[in-house]
Design a protein around this motif. Sequence first.
Motif, PDB file in Angstrom:
ATOM      1  N   PHE A 162      -6.972   4.402   3.786  1.00  0.00           N
ATOM      2  CA  PHE A 162      -6.105   4.358   2.610  1.00  0.00           C
ATOM      3  C   PHE A 162      -6.079   5.710   1.901  1.00  0.00           C
ATOM      4  O   PHE A 162      -5.023   6.155   1.428  1.00  0.00           O
ATOM      5  CB  PHE A 162      -6.560   3.258   1.653  1.00  0.00           C
TER       6      PHE A 162
ATOM      7  N   ASN B 254      -2.629  -4.616  -1.980  1.00  0.00           N
ATOM      8  CA  ASN B 254      -3.881  -4.529  -1.232  1.00  0.00           C
ATOM      9  C   ASN B 254      -4.993  -4.009  -2.133  1.00  0.00           C
ATOM     10  O   ASN B 254      -4.813  -2.997  -2.829  1.00  0.00           O
ATOM     11  CB  ASN B 254      -3.687  -3.604  -0.031  1.00  0.00           C
TER      12      ASN B 254
ATOM     13  N   LYS C 270     -12.269   1.596   6.274  1.00  0.00           N
ATOM     14  CA  LYS C 270     -10.956   1.125   5.819  1.00  0.00           C
ATOM     15  C   LYS C 270     -10.503   1.920   4.599  1.00  0.00           C
ATOM     16  O   LYS C 270      -9.338   2.323   4.498  1.00  0.00           O
ATOM     17  CB  LYS C 270     -11.017  -0.367   5.484  1.00  0.00           C
ATOM     18  N   SER C 271     -11.426   2.161   3.686  1.00  0.00           N
ATOM     19  CA  SER C 271     -11.093   2.926   2.492  1.00  0.00           C
ATOM     20  C   SER C 271     -10.624   4.329   2.855  1.00  0.00           C
ATOM     21  O   SER C 271      -9.694   4.865   2.231  1.00  0.00           O
ATOM     22  CB  SER C 271     -12.311   2.998   1.568  1.00  0.00           C
TER      23      SER C 271
ATOM     24  N   ALA D  21       0.817  -1.215   0.000  1.00  0.00           N
ATOM     25  CA  ALA D  21       0.000   0.000   0.000  1.00  0.00           C
ATOM     26  C   ALA D  21       0.850   1.265   0.000  1.00  0.00           C
ATOM     27  O   ALA D  21       0.945   1.955  -1.014  1.00  0.00           O
ATOM     28  CB  ALA D  21      -0.949  -0.008   1.209  1.00  0.00           C
ATOM     29  N   ARG D  22       1.498   1.604   1.133  1.00  0.00           N
ATOM     30  CA  ARG D  22       2.182   2.888   1.233  1.00  0.00           C
ATOM     31  C   ARG D  22       3.311   3.045   0.220  1.00  0.00           C
ATOM     32  O   ARG D  22       3.409   4.076  -0.459  1.00  0.00           O
ATOM     33  CB  ARG D  22       2.715   3.084   2.663  1.00  0.00           C
TER      34      ARG D  22
ATOM     35  N   PRO E  59      -2.380   1.771   6.755  1.00  0.00           N
ATOM     36  CA  PRO E  59      -3.824   1.693   6.523  1.00  0.00           C
ATOM     37  C   PRO E  59      -4.340   0.263   6.483  1.00  0.00           C
ATOM     38  O   PRO E  59      -5.535   0.025   6.702  1.00  0.00           O
ATOM     39  CB  PRO E  59      -3.990   2.387   5.158  1.00  0.00           C
TER      40      PRO E  59
ATOM     41  N   ALA F 162      -5.826  -0.369  -1.687  1.00  0.00           N
ATOM     42  CA  ALA F 162      -4.807   0.520  -2.263  1.00  0.00           C
ATOM     43  C   ALA F 162      -5.008   0.653  -3.769  1.00  0.00           C
ATOM     44  O   ALA F 162      -4.925   1.759  -4.323  1.00  0.00           O
ATOM     45  CB  ALA F 162      -3.413  -0.023  -1.960  1.00  0.00           C
TER      46      ALA F 162
ATOM     47  N   TYR G 105      -2.699   7.962   1.335  1.00  0.00           N
ATOM     48  CA  TYR G 105      -2.386   8.475  -0.001  1.00  0.00           C
ATOM     49  C   TYR G 105      -2.196   9.992   0.039  1.00  0.00           C
ATOM     50  O   TYR G 105      -1.233  10.528  -0.522  1.00  0.00           O
ATOM     51  CB  TYR G 105      -3.504   8.103  -0.973  1.00  0.00           C
TER      52      TYR G 105
END
Length: 281
Positions: free
Chosen positions: A238, A159, A234-235, A128-129, A224, A162, A242
């Motif tokens: 993320f 993910n 959860k979204s 993700a990150r 996240p 992501a 971002y």
Amino acid sequence: MEKVIPSRLTTLGHPQRLALFRLLMRRYPDRLPAGEIAEVLDLKASTLSAYLASLMQAGLVTQHRVGTSLLYMINMAAVRQTFDYLFLDCCRGRPEICASASFAEPAGKVETTHEKYNVLFICTGNSARSIFAESLLRDLAPGRFTVYSAGTRPQSELNPFALEVLNSKGHDTAHLRAKNTAEFTGADAPRMDFVFTVCDQAANEECPAWDGQPISGHWGMPDPVKADGTDAEKSLAFQQAYGALKHRIEAFAALPIETLDRIALQRAVDGIASQNQDTVK
């Protein structure tokens, strides 16, 4: 200085105090709670307290109170003062005899041997990150940077939350895949000009020095993937990760890299890490 420098060198001569110093250096400019330090280094609270006291007495570490918590951070001014003293006194200011073979021009500019600057973003999972960071910089400044990302875990996968965020922001995700840092350490791997960790766990790990001594930075932020709740909640986690990375990468992409020497560039990178630190930690 005649008394201060020997005291600092004596303090760092102890293997576990040196390990503590190195951890705080890797996490700079973060301020770490004692509990996290103890967990990473596997130290008892009483032992850690003694080591921190020694480093603070030598002036190498500072203590900060935030609410009811005590946080610890490298005193970078003292570190630079110590290195400057050793360089000017022991080496007599002669870089040709003191610089390592892999870093022959420590005060010079970042001179890339490729068409663009190579940048690597590292996290633990590359799910993700670090994928956000790779996509952001690639699309923000495609003419200046060749961008990679990787994870320290042996295996990982992208993910879905992501990917959903990236697709909603207009990024091309077709070429993205989860990778391991081993891909970037072999003889045929691209030589990096910049290496950033974007999660605390990756920065905590003992990693070998990268070939060519790239400019490095730590841009840690909450994971996240660990967010609980509904899919919408959860979204949102993320989306926030971002957005926080976007601010930092926009600042990095705007740096006049070609005109800055390594010291000024490193300070600029560290300054970006400090931006909005309280909001992303």
